[in-house]
Every structure is written in C-alpha cells, then in structure tokens.
Motif scaffolding. Structure first.
Motif, PDB file in Angstrom:
ATOM      1  N   ILE A 156     -16.485   9.425   1.451  1.00 26.40           N
ATOM      2  CA  ILE A 156     -15.153   9.964   1.145  1.00 26.40           C
ATOM      3  C   ILE A 156     -14.504   9.085   0.107  1.00 26.40           C
ATOM      4  O   ILE A 156     -14.293   7.893   0.326  1.00 26.40           O
ATOM      5  N   ALA A 157     -14.223   9.718  -1.039  1.00 32.19           N
ATOM      6  CA  ALA A 157     -13.539   8.977  -2.105  1.00 32.19           C
ATOM      7  C   ALA A 157     -12.053   8.964  -1.814  1.00 32.19           C
ATOM      8  O   ALA A 157     -11.475   9.978  -1.426  1.00 32.19           O
ATOM      9  N   GLN A 158     -11.447   7.824  -1.979  1.00 25.84           N
ATOM     10  CA  GLN A 158      -9.991   7.697  -1.817  1.00 25.84           C
ATOM     11  C   GLN A 158      -9.376   7.655  -3.204  1.00 25.84           C
ATOM     12  O   GLN A 158      -9.672   6.773  -4.015  1.00 25.84           O
ATOM     13  N   LEU A 159      -8.496   8.655  -3.469  1.00 27.28           N
ATOM     14  CA  LEU A 159      -8.035   8.879  -4.838  1.00 27.28           C
ATOM     15  C   LEU A 159      -6.566   8.561  -5.039  1.00 27.28           C
ATOM     16  O   LEU A 159      -6.013   8.843  -6.115  1.00 27.28           O
ATOM     17  N   SER A 160      -5.969   8.008  -4.026  1.00 25.19           N
ATOM     18  CA  SER A 160      -4.525   7.802  -4.133  1.00 25.19           C
ATOM     19  C   SER A 160      -4.142   6.833  -5.249  1.00 25.19           C
ATOM     20  O   SER A 160      -3.035   6.859  -5.760  1.00 25.19           O
ATOM     21  N   GLY A 161      -5.109   6.013  -5.640  1.00 24.12           N
ATOM     22  CA  GLY A 161      -4.804   5.027  -6.673  1.00 24.12           C
ATOM     23  C   GLY A 161      -4.885   5.566  -8.086  1.00 24.12           C
ATOM     24  O   GLY A 161      -4.554   4.858  -9.044  1.00 24.12           O
ATOM     25  N   ILE A 162      -5.344   6.807  -8.222  1.00 27.62           N
ATOM     26  CA  ILE A 162      -5.468   7.359  -9.588  1.00 27.62           C
ATOM     27  C   ILE A 162      -4.070   7.708 -10.091  1.00 27.62           C
ATOM     28  O   ILE A 162      -3.387   8.561  -9.518  1.00 27.62           O
ATOM     29  N   PRO A 163      -3.623   7.083 -11.164  1.00 27.90           N
ATOM     30  CA  PRO A 163      -2.261   7.348 -11.646  1.00 27.90           C
ATOM     31  C   PRO A 163      -2.225   8.602 -12.520  1.00 27.90           C
ATOM     32  O   PRO A 163      -3.257   9.191 -12.821  1.00 27.90           O
ATOM     33  N   GLU A 164      -1.035   8.935 -12.942  1.00 27.69           N
ATOM     34  CA  GLU A 164      -0.886  10.111 -13.803  1.00 27.69           C
ATOM     35  C   GLU A 164      -1.354   9.802 -15.213  1.00 27.69           C
ATOM     36  O   GLU A 164      -1.598   8.654 -15.588  1.00 27.69           O
ATOM     37  N   LEU A 165      -1.418  10.844 -16.003  1.00 34.41           N
ATOM     38  CA  LEU A 165      -2.021  10.751 -17.339  1.00 34.41           C
ATOM     39  C   LEU A 165      -1.298   9.749 -18.239  1.00 34.41           C
ATOM     40  O   LEU A 165      -1.915   9.094 -19.072  1.00 34.41           O
ATOM     41  N   ASP A 166       0.005   9.635 -18.081  1.00 37.01           N
ATOM     42  CA  ASP A 166       0.751   8.727 -18.970  1.00 37.01           C
ATOM     43  C   ASP A 166       0.400   7.271 -18.716  1.00 37.01           C
ATOM     44  O   ASP A 166       0.601   6.429 -19.589  1.00 37.01           O
ATOM     45  N   GLN A 195       0.812  -1.228   0.000  1.00 35.95           N
ATOM     46  CA  GLN A 195       0.000   0.000   0.000  1.00 35.95           C
ATOM     47  C   GLN A 195       0.834   1.261   0.000  1.00 35.95           C
ATOM     48  O   GLN A 195       0.645   2.122  -0.843  1.00 35.95           O
ATOM     49  N   PRO A 196       1.803   1.411   0.906  1.00 41.97           N
ATOM     50  CA  PRO A 196       2.569   2.658   0.866  1.00 41.97           C
ATOM     51  C   PRO A 196       3.299   2.814  -0.468  1.00 41.97           C
ATOM     52  O   PRO A 196       3.376   3.899  -1.001  1.00 41.97           O
ATOM     53  N   ALA A 197       3.763   1.700  -1.021  1.00 48.14           N
ATOM     54  CA  ALA A 197       4.501   1.794  -2.286  1.00 48.14           C
ATOM     55  C   ALA A 197       3.611   2.375  -3.374  1.00 48.14           C
ATOM     56  O   ALA A 197       3.984   3.277  -4.092  1.00 48.14           O
ATOM     57  N   SER A 198       2.393   1.887  -3.447  1.00 47.24           N
ATOM     58  CA  SER A 198       1.539   2.374  -4.539  1.00 47.24           C
ATOM     59  C   SER A 198       1.137   3.808  -4.299  1.00 47.24           C
ATOM     60  O   SER A 198       0.903   4.549  -5.230  1.00 47.24           O
ATOM     61  N   ALA A 199       1.037   4.205  -3.036  1.00 51.17           N
ATOM     62  CA  ALA A 199       0.640   5.580  -2.773  1.00 51.17           C
ATOM     63  C   ALA A 199       1.685   6.547  -3.299  1.00 51.17           C
ATOM     64  O   ALA A 199       1.384   7.632  -3.766  1.00 51.17           O
ATOM     65  N   LEU A 200       2.938   6.152  -3.239  1.00 53.03           N
ATOM     66  CA  LEU A 200       3.999   7.063  -3.657  1.00 53.03           C
ATOM     67  C   LEU A 200       4.372   6.878  -5.124  1.00 53.03           C
ATOM     68  O   LEU A 200       4.793   7.790  -5.801  1.00 53.03           O
TER      69      LEU A 200
END
Lengths: 121, 769
Positions: free
Chosen positions: B252-262, B186-191
């Motif tokens: 509350i939506a948790q959005l940490s999993g949304i990646p960048e545009l690429d 989990q922490p890895a994916s958050a960062l």
C-alpha cells in the motif's frame, strides 16, 4: 515522451505518447500545471502510453489533488493493461484514497465513483 | 442437607456446565502431559545443541501454552508457576540470555514440579509449594542478571521523518526524531498544501525474535525512500518487486506526502509504502533487499510468528495496529472510541488519520487473521483425540467381526458350489482384514515416545553415579501396540538402570582399561516379522560367567556339578533374588529386578536373551509381539479339544510315528534331521483321556535359543486368533494364556508356550533331584 493537446472550450485533452519516466518528469509537470490552471476539465488519455514510473505517478496524483482543490475535474482514460499493472504493483490502486479531497474522490480507487477521479479500466 | 439433595436442587444447566468444565480440565491435563513430554525432550536436545533456535522456540511455545491454557481452565497454580519460566525463555529466544547447563537443569526441575501440580489437580494430593518457590527464586535470579549483561536485541532502524530544513538542522546529526515530534508534524503535513516533506509516522521499534528456518512469518515493512532517490538511479518500485518475490505480499502506497503541482519537485520522491509480507524466507533475505538503502529508510517488524504462540481468534484490533505504527496516539483513539461508528471511519472523519493508512492497517489485520484461521484448520485436520476406551471397544468389535467372518468363510467352503455365498464370504473376508489392519494401526504408537523418557533417566542417573554416558536410540519410529509399549516401560527402565549401575564403569576405571571415558548405551528397536526386537547394548564391563555361576551355586539355583553353557549361566540372572552386586544402591542391586523383567516380558508373550563379553559389554535382546489382541496362531487338536500355538514361535511340524517312539525308547525325543529335539506331550500335560494316535504331530518351537516340540494329535492349520481372556475362575490355571472362538463356535485354548516349557523343565530337574 510526447504530449499532444486538444482543446475544446473549457476542456483539455492531453494525450501522452511513449513511456512516462523521470527523464520527462519536468516536461510532464509543466504540461499538467498548464492544463489544470487553464481548463476546468482535464482528460489525460494514456492509450499510447507504454510505461509509467513512480515520478510520473506522483505527478498525476499531484495534478489530481491540485484539480480537486481548485474544484476542477481531472481524469484518466484508456489505461493500457501494462500501465494499470504497473500502477497496481506500485501499490497505488486501493479501496481508499488519502485524506486530501476526501477518500471517495481519490484518483486511484478501485471502485468507480460517479464523480471525478475515475480510472477507466 | 445431603449432597444428593443439594445436587438435585441445583439448576440442570449448572450440572451440564460443570460436566463441560470438567471435560475441559481433563483435556487440558492430557494436553499438558504431552507438552511436558515434548518440553523435556527439547530440553535434553538443547543441552547438546545450545544454539538451536528451533528448540528454544519449541520450549517457549510449550511453556506459553501450558501457562495460557492453564489460566483459561482454572489451573492457576500451574499458570502462575510457569509465568516466570516463560519470561526467562523469552529472553533466551531474544538472545538476551544464553543457554547453560544450569538453566537446563532448572527447567527440567520446573517441568517435574509442573507434572506434580498436574497430577495433584486430579488426585487432590498435597504438593509442597516450597520446592516450587525455590525453583522460581532461581529463575528470578536469572532475570535481573540477564538484563544487566544483555546483548542488544535485534532492532531495526526507524526511519526519520523528513522534516523541513529548519527542523532537521536543529536535530543532532544521525538522531532519530522522537515519537512526539513525529506526531505533531504528521497531521500538519497531511493537511498542509505547502509542505514538501514526507512524514512517515515512526513505527515503534521491535525486536525480531530468533525463529526457525522455513517457518512462515509475517512482517510489516515500512519503506520510506530518501527524497532524492531518483537522482541515485534507484527505482523504489524495484525494491517492491524484490519484496514480492519473497512471498505473499500486500503493498500500500501512502500518498499523503505528495504536494500539489505548484510545490512538487518532479524529481523528488514523496511516496512511502507499508508492505505486509508473509514469507518462509529468513529475515536476512529481507534485509538483503535493502542492502543498498540507507538503514533509516526502512523498518521491518514481525507481526505474526507462524503460530509460535497459541493464539486466540483475532489478530490485533485496528486501533492497536494504528497505535503501533505511530499513526494515532492512544489518547486520540480513546477519545474517538466512545462513539458508535467504526474506528477506521471515525479516525478518518476526524482528520487524524488518512483513509489509506486505515486501509493499510485493515489489510494487515485481515491477512494475519486469515493466516491464523488457515493454520488452525490445518492443525485441527491433522489429528483427533479419541479416548482409549472407545478405541478398545472398537478393537473388541473388530475382533468379534473377525470371528464371525471366519465362520462365514468356513460355511462358504462347505457350500463352495454356491458361488454367491463364496463371493460374499470372500468380500467380507477382505473387508474385515482391512478393518482389522486399520484398527490395529490406530493403536500403534512409535516406541520413540518411550525412548525419550529414558534420555532423562540416563542423564540424571549418570550424574548421580558419576558416569559419563552417551545414550543413543535407534528405530524410535518402530511402532507397537499402545498397551505393549506401556507394559514395556518398567522392564526397560530396569534394564537401562542395570546397564548404568553394573555395566558402565566409573571414569577412571574405563581409562585404566584403555576405554574412552564416555561409555555408550544404545537402545534400538526394529520390526522383525510379526515381532519387535528391542536391544539394550552397553560397552561396559560385561558379565563374568564364572562369577554368575558361583552365585547361582551359592543360591542353590544350580548344582555344583552341573555343566552349563554360557547362555544357561546368563539365564540365571533372571532368578528371583539373584544379584552379584556387592552393595545395594538406590539404583539397583536388590535382586528384585530381573525376574520381574522376565515375567513382564513373558506376560507380553515375548522373550528375553542376554549376551555378554567380559570387559567389552552386554547386550540384552527382547522379542515382543506387535500386538496383544489378535495373533496368528497354529490350530492343533489333542483328543476332542482344540488349542492354539502362537505362530511366531513355531518353526516347523514333523511327524512322530510308533517306530520313532520305540527307537527313542519312549523318551520324549524326536530326531529332526539328525538332531534330537525334546518334546512335551500335551496329552500328558493336560491329562487328556483317550488313546494316543499312532501317528502324532510334533510342533517344533523355538523358545529363547532352545528348540522344543509339543506333541499333538493333529495340526489343523493356521488360524487368526482373536484373544479372549479367561475369566477369573481360571486364573490359577497354568499353561493357558487365553482362549479364542473358532469358526464353528468351539472354544480353543491358547497355549502359554513359555509357561509350559518352564514347568516341564522344573518338573524334570525336580525328578532328577
């Protein structure tokens, strides 16, 4: 959905007309990618947007994260009340943001920080 | 050193603190007694409705409060004793243990033992621990057995982490990744900016206990839609809207999993949600919303059970919530907790937790705290404890006010031309009547609280005597004065015991006479005018008048030649020492019961009647005034003295002139519409000097099913009588039950009708030998 662009030097305005739904997600994705990669300032005008779904919200969030990472400025303006309500119902608007980019720079925050990432109400 | 000196040497603060402590302990005792009463009622009901989750919850709540508050106020023995019993009922409410008769029996015994411990805490009496130990041992035996045969408790699925393909291929199909796997990723994916997975931290699975319908409960719902949900045509936002329909909710939506545009795939879902929902709808309604969702995409945890448990001020701390959600480990939390900043800030700054995740936990904490605060305020507003003596003092004062008001009314009648006085008197009369009614109503308590005690009595006695009895109560909501109810308890216990012991036949005997094996005892109460009628009816063997008559003759209560009506025969059972029981049991048969019952009812200014049919059953009827403190009376005069007769016993008044006296040959009889009614001359009874008036008044009274008159000089009128007791000096005076003060300050004596009639009957029977 129809996206109209207007460029002025390093700033780009994207004006989205019509509902923003998953059917047009690929088009929106491309437009945002191009906008963030080619401009230092991206302003997304949602005045003519009647509706927004989850896929589009995710894309806007993604675009903002990308902009922050690239130290660029991305913001919304002219959010219609129906659209704001939809964003709120989706649980996106809150007091704090996510970790990326620091909590104070979240696109969806209720408070209006002076920096980028404002939602205009 | 003498105790007194020691007390004075102690700091004053200590003494004040001790007083407060004693007051708290007293409050606990009062509340615990009430809880034990509720506990017993719930257990008896549960015996008949073993699947009733509301009852199971009530029982658990009562045990929990008794234990928790007991520990808080130093009742350690009670707290320790209740602990295991509470554990057993926790298993019952989680569906891990079934309700059985043995469990009910044991819990009732435990309740009795707690009562003993509670009483002993006040009196200092020694309580034998071995009995309690025996009970606990039996409960403990239930615990391991229950764990062995436990049905799976209700747990809802935990969502798997959405791992990158390599990891998911390694995991066996359908397995849920372990907590440690989740935390590492989990922490890895958050960062990380390249990961395309949503790693919703795994919530710790929790049993959802059985709860009562309609109760407001708060759930934490974690919804993690599958990534390809858009392709199925399902819109997760509709799920959220459906959840909102169920009650107050924070999303509350948790959005940490949304990646960048690429990296982002615009047609995949990367968002998951934490929802805090407070609803009275059943748990199944929440499940229905996720009917078409994969079980592994949602998890529902109960986080507040609507006040089912006694709670202190706070909900869980932020750190506890985050640990429970799997967002942070207790190790990380401990490391961080040593610093000065607020937990949430520290965790976010440390990069361990997202700000949104903290916010979501804070929302939960705040919401549940508010719910609990509101609930406490609501509960506090509904009732207030008042010591009985304060209430008695209030009743006394109201009584005196009524007396003074009566004087004011009298004066205003005399000065009726003074409209100001008249108007003030009317206003004071109105207010004092209202105040009187209000005060009396505070003392009124539903008799159902007494009825409940009898259920236990009937249950235990039925077992002891080998009877099968259905005990029904009707009119438990009927209210009586608190003191009257307390004084009714013993007589009613005796009457019910009699019904069980002498009335209801053994099983085989009932069958042999064509009755159902199960007998019925019905206890009912209802308001009738200013009285309460209480009846105890059984469908047992009934009473044989012949047997009773024979016994009465044997005991010399009646003469062999005397002819008695059935009612008069049945009245013999109230004579001291009377019993037709062939043997004395532990339950009854000593013949010391019914006369005591009769006297108790008389002392309440009530009456008791018996009706019975041999082979069919018996009905005992009690008529009791609603209140002891103030009665409506009929004020009469004899000579210079004034007397009050309780109006509830008065039927009518008739005149008695000299001619009628002559026609009756000076016997004390008066013709009332063709019926000769005997009367008692109060002038003679109280040996009042002076001449008998030519025209007297006869106040016709009903006493049981008898009609008797009292002759008086004059009937003054109705009078609301505030009863004052006579002092000890007059305690041997018969025929008078109290006194009252009239408006002009004169004292009027309140007549004890039953006593006067009984004495007159006795004198008459003696005079006839």
């Amino acid at each position: 959905m129809d996206i109209r662009q207007k460029r002025k030097e390093h700033a780009l305005s994207l004006s989205v007309h019509g509902p923003m739904t998953v059917e047009d997600a690929t088009e929106l994705h491309q437009a945002l990618r191009d906008a963030v990669s080619s401009s230092d300032i991206v302003v997304i005008n949602l005045e003519e947007t009647s509706d927004i779904d989850l896929a589009s919200l995710q894309l806007l969030c993604s675009a903002h994260k990308t902009a922050l990472k690239k130290k660029k400025d991305l913001r919304f303006i002219n959010l219609a009340s129906e659209v704001r309500e939809r964003i709120d119902k989706a649980g996106y608007i809150h007091n704090r943001g996510c970790l990326d980019g620091g909590a104070s720079e979240c696109l969806w925050m209720l408070q209006k920080p002076s920096g980028p990432g404002e939602i205009s109400l | 050193m003498p105790v007194d000196a020691a007390e004075t040497l102690r700091p004053r603060g200590d003494l004040a603190m001790n007083e407060r402590h004693d007051a708290h302990r007293e409050t606990y005792r009062e509340e615990a007694f009430e809880l034990l009463s509720e506990l017993e009622e719930a257990l008896l009901n549960l015996e008949e409705q073993q699947e009733d989750v509301d009852l199971i919850s009530r029982i658990f709540r009562a045990l929990h409060t008794i234990k928790g508050s007991g520990a808080m106020f130093g009742f350690d023995d009670i707290a320790a004793f209740t602990h295991d019993i509470e554990n057993v009922f926790d298993m019952v409410r989680n569906g891990q243990l079934c309700v059985t008769k043995a469990l009910i029996d044991l819990t009732l015994s435990a309740k009795d033992h707690i009562m003993k411990l509670l009483a002993a805490s006040e009196t200092g009496e020694f309580v034998d621990d071995s009995l309690g130990e025996g009970i606990l041992e039996s409960f403990r035996l239930m615990l391991p057995a229950a764990e062995a045969e436990a049905a799976p408790s209700v747990t809802v699925a935990t969502p798997p982490t959405k791992t990158p393909p390599a990891a998911s291929a390694a995991a066996p199909k359908g397995s849920v990744p372990s907590g440690s796997d989740v935390k590492k990723e989990q922490p890895a994916s958050a960062l990380s900016s390249s990961s395309s997975s949503i790693n919703a931290p795994e919530l710790q699975p929790q049993s959802v206990p059985a709860v009562a319908e309609g109760q407001l409960l708060t759930y934490r719902i974690r919804y993690t839609p599958q990534e390809d949900i858009f392709q199925t045509g399902t819109n997760p936002l509709y799920i959220l809207e459906d959840i909102k329909q169920l009650g107050k909710c924070f999303i509350i939506a948790q959005l940490s999993g949304i990646p960048e545009l690429d990296v982002i795939d615009p047609e995949r879902c990367y968002t998951y949600w934490d929802v805090i929902l407070t609803t009275s709808r059943p748990y199944e309604d929440i499940l229905d919303i996720f009917m078409f969702q994969d079980e592994q995409t949602y998890q529902i945890n109960l986080i507040d059970d609507g006040g089912a448990l006694s709670e202190d001020d706070g909900y869980k701390r932020l750190g506890e919530i985050l640990i429970e959600r799997g967002t942070v480990s207790s190790l990380d939390l401990d490391q961080v907790i040593g610093r000065q900043k607020r937990i949430g800030e520290i965790l976010v700054d440390s990069g361990i937790v997202e700000a949104r995740q903290v916010e979501s936990a804070l929302v939960e904490q705040q919401h549940v705290q508010e719910l609990r605060r509101d609930r406490r305020q609501r509960d506090m507003a509904q009732t207030i404890r008042v010591p009985s003596d304060k209430l008695d003092k209030l009743v006394d004062l109201v009584g005196e006010l009524v007396t003074v008001q009566a004087r004011l009314t009298q004066i205003s009648t005399e000065r009726r031309q003074d409209s100001v006085i008249v108007s003030i008197a009317e206003e004071v009369e109105r207010l004092s009547n209202e105040l009187h009614d209000s005060t009396m109503s505070i003392r009124m308590v539903p008799i159902g609280t007494t009825f409940t005690k009898f259920r236990r009595l009937v249950r235990d006695l039925s077992v002891e005597l080998g009877r099968d009895v259905l005990f029904e109560t009707i009119g438990g909501e009927t209210e009586l004065d608190k003191t009257v109810i307390e004084r009714l308890n013993d007589p009613l216990v005796h009457l019910i015991r009699n019904s069980l012991d002498h009335g209801i036949e053994p099983l085989m005997e009932r069958e042999s006479v064509g009755k159902s094996r199960q007998g019925v005892i019905r206890l009912s109460a209802a308001h009738v005018g200013s009285d309460v009628r209480i009846t105890i009816t059984d469908d047992g063997a009934g009473m044989d008048p012949a047997v009773i008559h024979a016994k009465a003759i044997e005991k010399g209560l009646v003469s062999p030649t005397e002819e008695l009506s059935e009612h008069e025969i049945f009245a013999q059972i109230f004579a001291p020492g009377f019993t037709t029981a062939k043997k004395v049991t532990d339950v009854s048969g000593r013949g010391v019961g019914m006369d005591v019952v009769r006297r108790s009812i008389d002392s309440l200014r009530g009456s008791i009647e018996v009706q019975s049919k041999r082979g069919q059953g018996t009905t005992i009827s009690l008529k009791i005034p609603l209140t002891l403190a103030i009665i409506d009376g009929l004020l009469v005069r004899v000579g210079q003295g004034f007397y009050v007769i309780p109006l509830s016993q008065v039927e009518e008044c008739v005149e008695l002139g000299q001619r009628q006296r002559r026609e009756a040959h000076d016997r004390h009889l008066v013709n009332v519409r063709g019926t000769m009614v005997p009367y008692i001359s109060l002038r003679e009874r109280f040996a009042i000097n002076g001449k008998r008036p030519e025209l007297e008044q006869i106040v016709i009274l009903n006493y049981g099913d008898m009609t008797v008159g009292f002759s008086v000089d004059a009937v003054v009128g109705e009078h609301q009588t505030v009863i004052k007791s006579l002092s000890r000096v007059y305690r041997n005076v018969t025929g008078i039950s109290g006194a009252t003060i009239l408006g002009n300050g004169t004292v009027a004596l309140i007549l004890d009708v039953a006593n006067i009639i009984t004495e007159a009957e006795l004198e008459e029977s003696e005079s006839y030998g």
